[in-house]
Enzyme design. Structure first.
Site, PDB file in Angstrom:
ATOM      1  N   GLU A  35       0.828  -1.212   0.000  1.00 25.92           N
ATOM      2  CA  GLU A  35       0.000   0.000   0.000  1.00 25.92           C
ATOM      3  C   GLU A  35       0.861   1.259   0.000  1.00 25.92           C
ATOM      4  OE1 GLU A  35      -3.120   0.430  -0.475  1.00 25.92           O
ATOM      5  OE2 GLU A  35      -3.621  -1.695  -0.548  1.00 25.92           O
ATOM      6  N   TYR A 118      -6.455   6.195   4.978  1.00 24.24           N
ATOM      7  CA  TYR A 118      -6.605   5.241   3.881  1.00 24.24           C
ATOM      8  C   TYR A 118      -5.774   3.984   4.130  1.00 24.24           C
ATOM      9  CZ  TYR A 118      -5.521   2.676  -0.245  1.00 24.24           C
ATOM     10  OH  TYR A 118      -5.307   1.620  -1.091  1.00 24.24           O
ATOM     11  N   ASP A 136      -9.443   5.892  -1.770  1.00 25.94           N
ATOM     12  CA  ASP A 136      -8.295   6.449  -2.478  1.00 25.94           C
ATOM     13  C   ASP A 136      -8.804   7.245  -3.681  1.00 25.94           C
ATOM     14  OD1 ASP A 136      -9.116   4.506  -4.279  1.00 25.94           O
ATOM     15  OD2 ASP A 136      -7.131   3.621  -4.538  1.00 25.94           O
TER      16      ASP A 136
END
Length: 354
Positions: A35, A118, A136
């Site tokens: 990520e 996020y 996102d």
């Protein structure tokens, strides 16, 4: 009614998803690494970096015990190096505060260096299947079009509005699958420019499509101001060695290495270089200075900045006091240091000074 969106998108995802290595694991550490890499990096570029990174640093413990310079070296070319520095700091915090075990509570994940809402939601849902919606850029785009939301997405109001909506749409039974589906749909189908709306599985529910607003959404309130900077790098050869320095100021490329740098209001022509105070101070006492080559100007684009750079190849007869403050290293050993993509590109294009 709202669950119909989740049902349709997850059904689409199961038929169209990409086979990506971080989707085949529930290891929170590996998910976290993926990520962070993908925050500012396309999947096709980030894949090799991810594979190399987790091979060299397979666990939090290995990452925490590594040298920061090596971590930055493995990150070289990805840009946004604060991500790598924060990974390193967070790994150390996990070792000290969580006995080396990646935390499984959203609030604890959120407390780690460099992790925002996020990323915390992504790790919590993908690793632990916890009900936190991931929002996102892809999800912003999908939601803004589905519901014809005109609130500029770069505002605090939008953040709350979209987060609330994303949370309402989240499948409580399988939040991980739902989140992956939403993000993948935005990445592969509901793309920024010219999406194939006429064939979209959601066109019957998409308000933007119905109102002919797809190309107008999502909206932003302001353009980021871009500044120009001018870098004159000195690529110095003294008996087969050159000189590097570590960028320690709170600026771009923090903790990366570079050649001696003269930053100016414009790129300096050679005839002005010898009159530059920084240049004179650096080479004071050098008997013979030869300018071997000046590279063509290069434009290097960063977020909020355009870097205009040139590399001035210089050969010197003796070492000055000013150069003793730099790191002297054999020219053929530069690749041991983590440098910016700008310098890496220069080194790839050029042979050693002759």
């Amino acid at each position: 009614m709202k669950n119909i969106y989740s049902d349709i998108i997850t059904s689409w995802y199961l038929q169209n998803r990409r086979d990506l290595p971080w989707r085949n694991t529930s290891n929170p550490y590996h998910i976290w690494i993926s990520e962070v890499i993908l925050q500012q990096t396309r999947v096709n570029q980030g894949m090799d970096y991810y594979l190399r990174f987790v091979e060299r640093f397979p666990t939090v413990k290995v990452l925490a015990e590594a040298d920061e310079d090596e971590v930055l070296k493995y990150w070289q070319g990805l840009g946004y190096y604060s991500r790598a520095r924060n990974l390193y700091k967070a790994a150390k915090k996990i070792m000290s505060d969580y006995s080396g075990r990646f935390p499984d509570k959203y609030e604890d994940i959120l407390s780690l260096n460099g992790i925002g809402e996020y990323t915390a939601a992504a790790v919590a849902s993908f690793a632990y299947n916890q009900p936190y919606a991931t929002v996102d850029g892809n999800v912003y785009r999908v939601l803004s079009r589905l519901f014809a939301i005109e609130t500029p997405i770069d505002t605090g109001t939008a953040k709350k509005e979209f987060m609330q909506l994303a949370q309402e749409l989240l499948s409580p039974e399988n939040p991980a699958l739902h989140n992956q589906a939403m993000m993948e749909f935005g990445a592969l189908y509901c793309v920024p420019v010219s999406p194939a709306c006429s064939n979209c599985v959601l066109k019957g529910l998409c308000k933007a499509y119905d109102m002919d607003m797809v190309s107008l959404l999502p909206k932003k309130s302001q353009k980021t101001k871009v500044t120009n900077r001018y870098f004159n790098y000195l690529y110095i050869d003294f008996e087969g060695s050159t000189y590097l320095q570590k960028r320690l100021k709170n600026d771009i490329w923090h903790n990366l290495y570079e050649f001696p740098l003269i930053e100016s209001d414009e790129l300096l022509p050679v005839d002005r270089l010898f009159d530059n105070e920084c240049f004179k101070e650096l080479f004071q006492g050098v008997e013979n200075i030869q300018i071997k080559n000046v590279s063509k100007p290069v434009k290097h684009v960063l977020s909020h900045r355009n870097i205009y750079a040139q590399f001035i190849s210089i050969s010197i007869s003796n070492e000055s006091e000013g150069l003793k403050h730099f790191i002297k290293t054999p020219i053929n050993s530069i690749d041991k240091y983590a440098v910016s993509r700008l310098i890496e590109s220069f080194l790839e294009r050029n042979e050693p000074i002759k």
